[in-house]
Design an enzyme around this catalytic site. Sequence first.
Site, short mmCIF file in Angstrom:
data_model
loop_
_atom_site.label_atom_id
_atom_site.label_comp_id
_atom_site.label_asym_id
_atom_site.label_seq_id
_atom_site.Cartn_x
_atom_site.Cartn_y
_atom_site.Cartn_z
N ASN A 111 0.83 -1.20 0.00
CA ASN A 111 0.00 0.00 0.00
C ASN A 111 0.87 1.26 0.00
O ASN A 111 2.05 1.20 -0.34
CB ASN A 111 -1.02 0.01 1.14
CG ASN A 111 -2.35 0.63 0.71
OD1 ASN A 111 -2.38 1.73 0.19
ND2 ASN A 111 -3.43 -0.10 0.92
N HIS A 137 3.57 0.30 -2.62
CA HIS A 137 4.00 -1.10 -2.62
C HIS A 137 5.52 -1.27 -2.60
O HIS A 137 6.06 -2.22 -3.17
CB HIS A 137 3.41 -1.84 -3.82
CG HIS A 137 1.92 -1.92 -3.81
ND1 HIS A 137 1.19 -2.09 -2.66
CD2 HIS A 137 1.01 -1.84 -4.83
CE1 HIS A 137 -0.10 -2.14 -2.95
NE2 HIS A 137 -0.25 -1.96 -4.25
N HIS A 208 -0.68 -9.50 -3.87
CA HIS A 208 -1.47 -8.58 -4.68
C HIS A 208 -2.11 -9.32 -5.86
O HIS A 208 -2.01 -8.86 -7.02
CB HIS A 208 -0.61 -7.43 -5.17
CG HIS A 208 -1.37 -6.18 -5.49
ND1 HIS A 208 -2.39 -6.15 -6.42
CD2 HIS A 208 -1.26 -4.91 -5.01
CE1 HIS A 208 -2.85 -4.91 -6.50
NE2 HIS A 208 -2.20 -4.14 -5.65
N GLN A 316 -7.51 -4.19 2.26
CA GLN A 316 -7.70 -3.25 1.17
C GLN A 316 -8.57 -3.89 0.10
O GLN A 316 -8.22 -4.91 -0.49
CB GLN A 316 -6.35 -2.84 0.56
CG GLN A 316 -6.44 -1.76 -0.50
CD GLN A 316 -6.49 -0.35 0.08
OE1 GLN A 316 -6.33 -0.17 1.29
NE2 GLN A 316 -6.69 0.65 -0.76
N GLU A 345 -6.47 -7.28 -0.22
CA GLU A 345 -5.10 -7.35 0.29
C GLU A 345 -5.11 -7.25 1.81
O GLU A 345 -5.46 -6.20 2.37
CB GLU A 345 -4.26 -6.23 -0.31
CG GLU A 345 -4.25 -6.23 -1.83
CD GLU A 345 -3.97 -4.86 -2.40
OE1 GLU A 345 -2.86 -4.32 -2.17
OE2 GLU A 345 -4.87 -4.29 -3.06
#
Length: 380
Positions: A111, A137, A208, A316, A345
């Site tokens: 993130n 990320h 991811h 997320q 995520e």
Amino acid sequence: MNNKVLSGLLLTSAIACACQQNSNKQHTASSQDTTINSFDTTIDNKDVKLYTLANGKLKAALTNYGARLVNLQVPDQTGQLTDVILGYDSAAEYKAHADNFYGAIVGRYGNRIGDATFTLQGVKYELEKNDGKNSLHGGTHGVYNQVWDVAHRSDSSITFTYLSPDGEAGYPGKVNMQVTYTLNHTGGLVMDYQANTDKETVLNLTNHAYFNLSGAGSETILDHELQIDGEAITEVDDTLIPTGKSIPVAGTPFDFRKAFVIGDRIEVDNAQLKIGKGYDHNFELAKSTDFRKVAAVYAPKTGIEMQVWTTEPGLQFYSGNFMSDTDPKGKNGLVYPFRSAFCLETQHYPDAPNHPSFASTVVKPDQTYKTKSEYRFTIR
């Protein structure tokens, strides 16, 4: 038939047009060799390969470039194996489009970190900016863009390791990290993460994968039903960085405490939805470190349900708002259009190093970083 389609046929299981047109053809030794060769290469002078896992319930293919999932096949309501994650046919394509993050382990900080900076023990660290003024990320040299080593492998499990040097992408400390993927007999793909550092640092690793439970390459996920055990979301500014405030989900389009069709409220006039161009927010889960179910997604076309289990405090949800049919084509030459995949995520909160009120992501030399998540598949 060209080599790219042949490699896609091995990596998927008759889920898209190319596969449907060839459903009666048998895989040959040459097609297997083609698939292996499309990942048998070198990146940054390190060997890259493709590895397969199976346990009688699920099948998966992974590569040590980014310790990423390339393919995940699960049975649908007819018993047919369906590849439910997006990706590419070769290691070269993953490298060329690394900033899509398909299937990868992202970090050191999954993130965003605002202004690409944080302060630790009075020292300000400058990170790589790869999302406007922010770091996303782990920056351009995040672990998703590195070649990992294989420490252990069995028919149903593989462990990838990576030694991130002190200062990589701006982060302090030499961090020795590993992730183990395991296919279990309850229909799940488990990801166990572990890391140690020689200097105080921050760490927030996650996978991811982009999912479409109707099959990778299906045109939408807006018909999927989603449930998330989150009482609030983390409010973000216009660059998707947390403001530090929480927004209760009750009475908003973010209320997924009971299952709701993703597309039913995604265009509602809501300030946070406008900022994210849809859902792209951290859901604040119950404050617990127990391994527990926190979300479920169901695709009516296939009958596949995916549960998300984790020890993490946040989740997320991203609804594919920045995807486009002009993006590079994926497996089998398929187009991945707008909102044709979702991500869930498991994580600590975005920008936590700059928000003392958020659960800490600091890891010290005398500590071991550990976290566990699972994607568990059933039919209903």
